[in-house]
Design a protein around this motif. Sequence first.
Motif, mmCIF file in Angstrom:
data_model
loop_
_atom_site.group_PDB
_atom_site.id
_atom_site.type_symbol
_atom_site.label_atom_id
_atom_site.label_comp_id
_atom_site.label_asym_id
_atom_site.label_seq_id
_atom_site.Cartn_x
_atom_site.Cartn_y
_atom_site.Cartn_z
ATOM 1 N N ARG A 261 0.845 -1.187 0.000
ATOM 2 C CA ARG A 261 0.000 0.000 0.000
ATOM 3 C C ARG A 261 0.885 1.242 0.000
ATOM 4 O O ARG A 261 0.593 2.230 -0.644
ATOM 5 N N ALA A 262 1.945 1.185 0.770
ATOM 6 C CA ALA A 262 2.852 2.334 0.867
ATOM 7 C C ALA A 262 4.179 1.882 1.461
ATOM 8 O O ALA A 262 4.296 0.759 1.952
ATOM 9 N N TRP A 264 7.226 3.453 4.217
ATOM 10 C CA TRP A 264 7.329 4.537 5.206
ATOM 11 C C TRP A 264 8.775 4.745 5.622
ATOM 12 O O TRP A 264 9.587 3.824 5.555
ATOM 13 N N GLU A 278 -5.052 1.611 6.603
ATOM 14 C CA GLU A 278 -4.555 1.524 5.232
ATOM 15 C C GLU A 278 -3.735 0.253 5.080
ATOM 16 O O GLU A 278 -3.674 -0.347 4.022
ATOM 17 N N TYR B 191 -2.422 7.211 -2.363
ATOM 18 C CA TYR B 191 -1.178 6.529 -2.721
ATOM 19 C C TYR B 191 -1.185 6.095 -4.176
ATOM 20 O O TYR B 191 -0.950 4.945 -4.516
ATOM 21 N N SER B 192 -1.503 7.018 -5.067
ATOM 22 C CA SER B 192 -1.587 6.701 -6.489
ATOM 23 C C SER B 192 -1.186 7.935 -7.286
ATOM 24 O O SER B 192 -1.035 9.025 -6.735
ATOM 25 N N GLY B 273 2.600 7.413 -1.400
ATOM 26 C CA GLY B 273 2.973 6.342 -0.480
ATOM 27 C C GLY B 273 4.414 5.920 -0.655
ATOM 28 O O GLY B 273 4.772 4.772 -0.406
ATOM 29 N N GLN B 275 5.887 5.108 -3.100
ATOM 30 C CA GLN B 275 6.075 4.037 -4.088
ATOM 31 C C GLN B 275 6.322 4.600 -5.475
ATOM 32 O O GLN B 275 6.508 3.860 -6.432
#
Lengths: 430, 323
Positions: A261-262, A264, A278, B191-192, B273, B275
């Motif tokens: 999802r992410a 950190w 999340e 997060y996109s 995020g 990413q």
Amino acid sequence: MAISDETKTAAVSRRSLLKAGAGLAGAGLATRLSAFPTPAIGAEPVTLRYLSTATNQSPAIAEKAMEEAGVKIEYVTVTTDEVAKRIITQPNSFDLVDSEYFSLPNLVPSGNLMGMDAKKIKLADKITPVLTKGTIDGKDVGSQGSAPWKYFYLDGRHSKKFAEAPTEWMTLIPTTYNADSLGDRPDLIDGEVTHWSALLDPKFKGKAALINIPSIGIMDAAMAIESSGQFKYKDKGNMTKAEIDKTMEILTKAKKDGQFRAFWTDFNQSVNLMASGEVVIQSMWSPAVTAVRSKGIKCTYLALEEGYRGWASGFALPRTLRDKKLDAAYEFINWFLSGWAGAYLSRQGYYPAVLDTAKEKMEPYEWAYWYEGKPAEKPIKAPDGTVIEQPGAVRDGGSYETRMSRIACWNSVMDENEYLITKWNEFVAA
Amino acid sequence: MTTTPTSGAASPPRIADAAMLPSGAETAATSRRRRTRGGAYWQAAPMALVFLLFFVLPLVVVLVVSFWQYNSYSITPAFVFDNYAGVFDGCLASLPSLCTTFATYLSTIKFCLLVWATTLVLGFTIAYFLAFHIRTTTMQIVLALVCIIPFWTSNVIRMISWIPLLGRNGLINQILVGSGLVDHPVEWLLYSDFAVTLAFVHLLTAFMLVPILNSMMRIDRSLIEAARDAGASGAQVLWNVVIPLSKTGITIGSIFVVTLVMGDFITIGVMGGQQIASVGKVINVQTSYLQFPLAAANAVVLLIATLGIIFTLTRFIDIRKEL
């Protein structure tokens, strides 16, 4: 790595208050000291600029140090990376530094730190064998990665080389250490998580997170990959280029499949990701789990079959420190090991270098909860007095022995660090 | 990372300074000209000194360090191209698939284009409305302030406030799921790429709006009346009169938006995020591992790329002339 963490969580108001106070007093003192370096001012307390992350910094500790050791502490609070950067680039901007063992291979060759005289450390031989020898109750602790005992001693006071056997010159005097693991949200997960492989389990697709600090993230990934049986490492803490490639290939695939999802980088982000739901499983530091729980949200610090990733930090002195400041630094370190600070940090969930002295300063029920893995007899309080566990609660991961004996690898800087960073950037861009 | 925003913010005033110098002097007599010139140089000196100290000097240091050698604990003076080779490592060999640097720049430029197009449409429309549809100056000022006051709060706060709104258990998803429109929470909101673009547009629209509004306010209204009288339709007035006369504002706004997006790594990090890659984040990781020369080389490449884009933008309009 639970170090860059609490930079923001540790009560800001307390710290800034202290800083202001100590700073004012310290500024005045420092000038006086340099202007009149005579014994006449022996009665005045010496001020030490203490560089570290917020983990081990606390106004209460500084206050007690002033009271009992007569040393004034002036905290300089920065992040883990910044600690290393300062030692390399501004070695005269502090009098005492709290750094991590895994940074040492990068710091010691710079020659900016001095070996510390073991003879001046009263409790040097009482320091836990987990860190000095890598053993606990005679059993070996996992030694993959930059395990502290590999970097414990120097050849000489100003040596740039680590000693093979114990010498008189210590690199760092340990302050705190602990073991990191995965954390999860049991209320959002079916069944129990028992293996590191869960991090890459498609069951948690889109609900997993990884720490975005290359040297640590890759070790968590390696724990997960090894646990899933896809690959076996010779040393997770010091991978070959081929092993890094293989790891990144598996990680990149997982990322493209939407596993994460992410990512950190700091303590608070991990807390928010978990608390908001999340993410249901992720790399996590023990105090971050406590932080999520203190919001009334269920969160577990997982005791996984493959064990933990350990970390340890300790005091070092800049090479240029001398005279009164040097004496005061030894004085402060000796005080730090003498129990009060150890008990204080234990109540935050960290472990101190010398256990016996910390035990003396803790209530028996506290010791039983934090160190022996026993259910709490009374409400367990944090250092500031807030109740964090009700009677009957048991600490995640069990006793000190259970936790420490199950460390599988240590935070590290690999020989192929440069290659790793390139590959990590590639992974983020994928 | 620091160099790019500086260069963007620094350029307009410098151009303005340079433009002022010759115009005042040309008409004067030779003897007087020398004195005025000297005076003008003295007047420009403090600003020039500030630029020299805080802009040129650091930039030179970055440039110099980018040719140095490094290991994990020290950097040594040298003149090698290793760092640049490192930045573009494997870029030719791995074609047609993209190397990290190309992929990162492609991603950053994609955001640049998306954000630029969106802020341009938004900024232009709002500016047009404020300039031509609001009659009283008071109202114009009030509405312009309404657009700008939110920008007095911190960037980070405005960005982070999107998270509780867009998250899996966020407000929008609660409404969507609650009203039965979707069965499962929509995941791509946060997060996109979408979240990153949204945050950028939110943060940067004012940078586009203000210069365009400034240009539009200076358009002589009689030109529009003349166009109308000559039989131009609304669209023709817009295309042939308003847009050409707003070009300076559009270009300056575009320079702001482009340089800010190119150098950003916080918005992309928080909303993506972490990413999604950005050049700034690559540099950030490298500096935190003390690879300063490599980070410097990356910064120089980023600077060149950004300057290239700005150079292209200024081909469309001669800012000096317009100012």
